[in-house]
Motif scaffolding. Structure first.
Motif, PDB file in Angstrom:
ATOM      1  N   TYR A   1       0.825  -1.210   0.000  1.00 20.12           N
ATOM      2  CA  TYR A   1       0.000   0.000   0.000  1.00 20.12           C
ATOM      3  C   TYR A   1       0.862   1.265   0.000  1.00 20.12           C
ATOM      4  CZ  TYR A   1      -3.747   3.220   1.195  1.00 20.12           C
ATOM      5  OH  TYR A   1      -4.656   4.258   1.177  1.00 20.12           O
ATOM      6  N   HIS A   2       1.916   1.255   0.825  1.00 20.83           N
ATOM      7  CA  HIS A   2       2.763   2.438   0.994  1.00 20.83           C
ATOM      8  C   HIS A   2       4.003   2.437   0.103  1.00 20.83           C
ATOM      9  CE1 HIS A   2       0.369   4.013   4.262  1.00 20.83           C
ATOM     10  NE2 HIS A   2       0.361   2.814   4.797  1.00 20.83           N
ATOM     11  N   GLY A   3       4.230   1.336  -0.619  1.00 16.44           N
ATOM     12  CA  GLY A   3       5.397   1.277  -1.493  1.00 16.44           C
ATOM     13  C   GLY A   3       6.698   1.108  -0.742  1.00 16.44           C
ATOM     14  N   LEU A   4       6.712   0.253   0.258  1.00 16.61           N
ATOM     15  CA  LEU A   4       7.928  -0.021   1.035  1.00 16.61           C
ATOM     16  C   LEU A   4       8.526  -1.350   0.587  1.00 16.61           C
ATOM     17  CD1 LEU A   4       6.530   0.947   4.545  1.00 16.61           C
ATOM     18  CD2 LEU A   4       7.972   2.344   3.044  1.00 16.61           C
ATOM     19  N   GLY A   5       9.681  -1.300  -0.045  1.00 13.54           N
ATOM     20  CA  GLY A   5      10.333  -2.510  -0.538  1.00 13.54           C
ATOM     21  C   GLY A   5       9.775  -2.997  -1.852  1.00 13.54           C
ATOM     22  N   THR A   6       8.854  -2.264  -2.409  1.00 14.61           N
ATOM     23  CA  THR A   6       8.170  -2.614  -3.651  1.00 14.61           C
ATOM     24  C   THR A   6       7.485  -1.359  -4.171  1.00 14.61           C
ATOM     25  OG1 THR A   6       6.571  -4.166  -4.613  1.00 14.61           O
ATOM     26  CG2 THR A   6       6.038  -3.288  -2.450  1.00 14.61           C
ATOM     27  N   PRO A   7       7.217  -1.280  -5.454  1.00 15.50           N
ATOM     28  CA  PRO A   7       6.440  -0.126  -5.924  1.00 15.50           C
ATOM     29  C   PRO A   7       5.046  -0.114  -5.270  1.00 15.50           C
ATOM     30  CG  PRO A   7       7.466  -1.243  -7.773  1.00 15.50           C
ATOM     31  CD  PRO A   7       7.676  -2.123  -6.569  1.00 15.50           C
ATOM     32  N   ARG A   8       4.513   1.065  -5.038  1.00 15.08           N
ATOM     33  CA  ARG A   8       3.166   1.185  -4.460  1.00 15.08           C
ATOM     34  C   ARG A   8       2.173   0.470  -5.375  1.00 15.08           C
ATOM     35  NH1 ARG A   8       0.593   6.421  -1.816  1.00 15.08           N
ATOM     36  NH2 ARG A   8       2.695   6.369  -0.987  1.00 15.08           N
ATOM     37  N   ASP A   9       1.355  -0.396  -4.778  1.00 14.94           N
ATOM     38  CA  ASP A   9       0.416  -1.196  -5.570  1.00 14.94           C
ATOM     39  C   ASP A   9      -0.810  -1.493  -4.711  1.00 14.94           C
ATOM     40  OD1 ASP A   9      -0.990  -3.159  -6.978  1.00 14.94           O
ATOM     41  OD2 ASP A   9       0.826  -4.218  -7.617  1.00 14.94           O
ATOM     42  N   HIS A  10      -1.860  -0.718  -4.889  1.00 19.77           N
ATOM     43  CA  HIS A  10      -3.055  -0.895  -4.068  1.00 19.77           C
ATOM     44  C   HIS A  10      -3.789  -2.200  -4.364  1.00 19.77           C
ATOM     45  CE1 HIS A  10      -3.323   3.658  -3.018  1.00 19.77           C
ATOM     46  NE2 HIS A  10      -2.332   3.042  -2.416  1.00 19.77           N
ATOM     47  N   LEU A  11      -3.689  -2.693  -5.586  1.00 26.77           N
ATOM     48  CA  LEU A  11      -4.316  -3.979  -5.896  1.00 26.77           C
ATOM     49  C   LEU A  11      -3.620  -5.102  -5.129  1.00 26.77           C
ATOM     50  CD1 LEU A  11      -6.317  -5.751  -7.411  1.00 26.77           C
ATOM     51  CD2 LEU A  11      -4.729  -5.774  -9.344  1.00 26.77           C
ATOM     52  N   GLU A  12      -2.311  -5.097  -5.118  1.00 26.85           N
ATOM     53  CA  GLU A  12      -1.568  -6.131  -4.374  1.00 26.85           C
ATOM     54  C   GLU A  12      -1.783  -5.970  -2.872  1.00 26.85           C
ATOM     55  OE1 GLU A  12       0.020  -9.623  -4.181  1.00 26.85           O
ATOM     56  OE2 GLU A  12      -0.270  -8.646  -6.114  1.00 26.85           O
ATOM     57  N   ALA A  13      -1.897  -4.728  -2.418  1.00 30.07           N
ATOM     58  CA  ALA A  13      -2.201  -4.488  -1.001  1.00 30.07           C
ATOM     59  C   ALA A  13      -3.544  -5.124  -0.651  1.00 30.07           C
ATOM     60  CB  ALA A  13      -2.226  -2.989  -0.708  1.00 30.07           C
ATOM     61  N   TYR A  14      -4.539  -4.881  -1.496  1.00 29.79           N
ATOM     62  CA  TYR A  14      -5.860  -5.461  -1.258  1.00 29.79           C
ATOM     63  C   TYR A  14      -5.790  -6.989  -1.219  1.00 29.79           C
ATOM     64  CZ  TYR A  14     -10.609  -6.985  -1.937  1.00 29.79           C
ATOM     65  OH  TYR A  14     -11.807  -7.642  -1.801  1.00 29.79           O
ATOM     66  N   ARG A  15      -5.061  -7.572  -2.148  1.00 33.70           N
ATOM     67  CA  ARG A  15      -4.940  -9.044  -2.168  1.00 33.70           C
ATOM     68  C   ARG A  15      -4.318  -9.562  -0.873  1.00 33.70           C
ATOM     69  NH1 ARG A  15      -2.736  -9.064  -8.296  1.00 33.70           N
ATOM     70  NH2 ARG A  15      -4.756  -9.108  -9.346  1.00 33.70           N
ATOM     71  N   SER A  16      -3.298  -8.865  -0.389  1.00 34.46           N
ATOM     72  CA  SER A  16      -2.662  -9.282   0.872  1.00 34.46           C
ATOM     73  C   SER A  16      -3.628  -9.130   2.039  1.00 34.46           C
ATOM     74  CB  SER A  16      -1.393  -8.461   1.123  1.00 34.46           C
ATOM     75  OG  SER A  16      -0.418  -8.731   0.145  1.00 34.46           O
ATOM     76  N   TYR A  17      -4.351  -8.001   2.083  1.00 37.28           N
ATOM     77  CA  TYR A  17      -5.337  -7.814   3.155  1.00 37.28           C
ATOM     78  C   TYR A  17      -6.434  -8.871   3.087  1.00 37.28           C
ATOM     79  CZ  TYR A  17      -3.348  -3.126   3.892  1.00 37.28           C
ATOM     80  OH  TYR A  17      -2.521  -2.063   4.157  1.00 37.28           O
ATOM     81  N   GLU A  18      -6.830  -9.223   1.874  1.00 35.80           N
ATOM     82  CA  GLU A  18      -7.868 -10.247   1.704  1.00 35.80           C
ATOM     83  C   GLU A  18      -7.371 -11.597   2.255  1.00 35.80           C
ATOM     84  OE1 GLU A  18      -8.998 -11.316  -2.397  1.00 35.80           O
ATOM     85  OE2 GLU A  18     -11.034 -10.790  -1.784  1.00 35.80           O
ATOM     86  N   ARG A  19      -6.122 -11.942   1.980  1.00 30.80           N
ATOM     87  CA  ARG A  19      -5.562 -13.198   2.516  1.00 30.80           C
ATOM     88  C   ARG A  19      -5.543 -13.152   4.043  1.00 30.80           C
ATOM     89  NH1 ARG A  19      -1.422 -12.282  -1.906  1.00 30.80           N
ATOM     90  NH2 ARG A  19      -2.076 -13.676  -3.568  1.00 30.80           N
ATOM     91  N   ALA A  20      -5.142 -12.001   4.593  1.00 38.60           N
ATOM     92  CA  ALA A  20      -5.100 -11.856   6.053  1.00 38.60           C
ATOM     93  C   ALA A  20      -6.507 -11.982   6.641  1.00 38.60           C
ATOM     94  CB  ALA A  20      -4.472 -10.521   6.426  1.00 38.60           C
ATOM     95  N   ALA A  21      -7.477 -11.356   5.995  1.00 38.47           N
ATOM     96  CA  ALA A  21      -8.856 -11.419   6.477  1.00 38.47           C
ATOM     97  C   ALA A  21      -9.367 -12.854   6.459  1.00 38.47           C
ATOM     98  CB  ALA A  21      -9.744 -10.515   5.622  1.00 38.47           C
ATOM     99  N   GLN A  22      -9.019 -13.599   5.413  1.00 35.91           N
ATOM    100  CA  GLN A  22      -9.438 -15.003   5.333  1.00 35.91           C
ATOM    101  C   GLN A  22      -8.855 -15.823   6.476  1.00 35.91           C
ATOM    102  OE1 GLN A  22      -8.221 -16.075   1.380  1.00 35.91           O
ATOM    103  NE2 GLN A  22     -10.032 -15.146   0.439  1.00 35.91           N
ATOM    104  N   LEU A  23      -7.716 -15.372   7.013  1.00 33.80           N
ATOM    105  CA  LEU A  23      -7.098 -16.058   8.145  1.00 33.80           C
ATOM    106  C   LEU A  23      -7.549 -15.474   9.485  1.00 33.80           C
ATOM    107  CD1 LEU A  23      -3.477 -16.488   6.727  1.00 33.80           C
ATOM    108  CD2 LEU A  23      -5.193 -18.286   7.060  1.00 33.80           C
ATOM    109  N   GLY A  24      -8.475 -14.487   9.441  1.00 36.39           N
ATOM    110  CA  GLY A  24      -9.072 -13.976  10.665  1.00 36.39           C
ATOM    111  C   GLY A  24      -8.528 -12.663  11.195  1.00 36.39           C
TER     112      GLY A  24
END
Length: 130
Positions: A62-85
């Motif tokens: 989301y913030h572009g730390l260690g990678t280019p800023r990418d809100h789609l990838e941020a969302y995918r990561s948050y979605e995986r985290a949400a699926q794990l609770g």
């Protein structure tokens, strides 16, 4: 710690990733911040089942730390985290809904509904078990 990391132990990967986001060295011998390495470790911990690691990886995308800023990838990561609770992940998804970021259209009502659910889950978690 290194053996646990080699064995893909989720908590060890998560903790090690956190060390690479701090200045001043660490037990792993880094002399400074290495967001790229931290992101890789957070993602490995996430794959191994650590929900907060996915949440941290999402924040880095989301913030572009260690990678280019990418809100789609941020969302995918948050979605995986949400699926794990992860309630933090739901909170971040609500924020993205509110702002219309990543794959999400701006939807303030959806954001409010998600936040109500997060608050209810947090209240239930604080309630003493009888």
């Amino acid at each position: 710690l290194e053996r646990a990391i080699d064995q893909e132990e989720p908590e060890a990967l998560f903790l090690c990733a956190g060390l690479f986001t701090q200045e001043g060295g660490s037990l792993m011998g880094n002399d400074g911040v290495d967001y790229t390495r931290a992101l890789r470790l957070y993602e490995r911990a996430g794959v191994a089942g650590h929900p907060e690691a996915w949440c941290c990886a999402g924040a880095m995308h989301y913030h572009g730390l260690g990678t280019p800023r990418d809100h789609l990838e941020a969302y995918r990561s948050y979605e995986r985290a949400a699926q794990l609770g992860s309630l933090d992940a739901f909170r971040n998804i609500a924020y993205m809904h509110f702002r219309g970021e990543g794959p999400l259209k701006r939807n303030r009502e959806a954001a409010r509904e998600i936040m109500r659910a997060v608050e209810a889950a947090e209240a239930a978690a604080r309630k003493p078990q009888s």
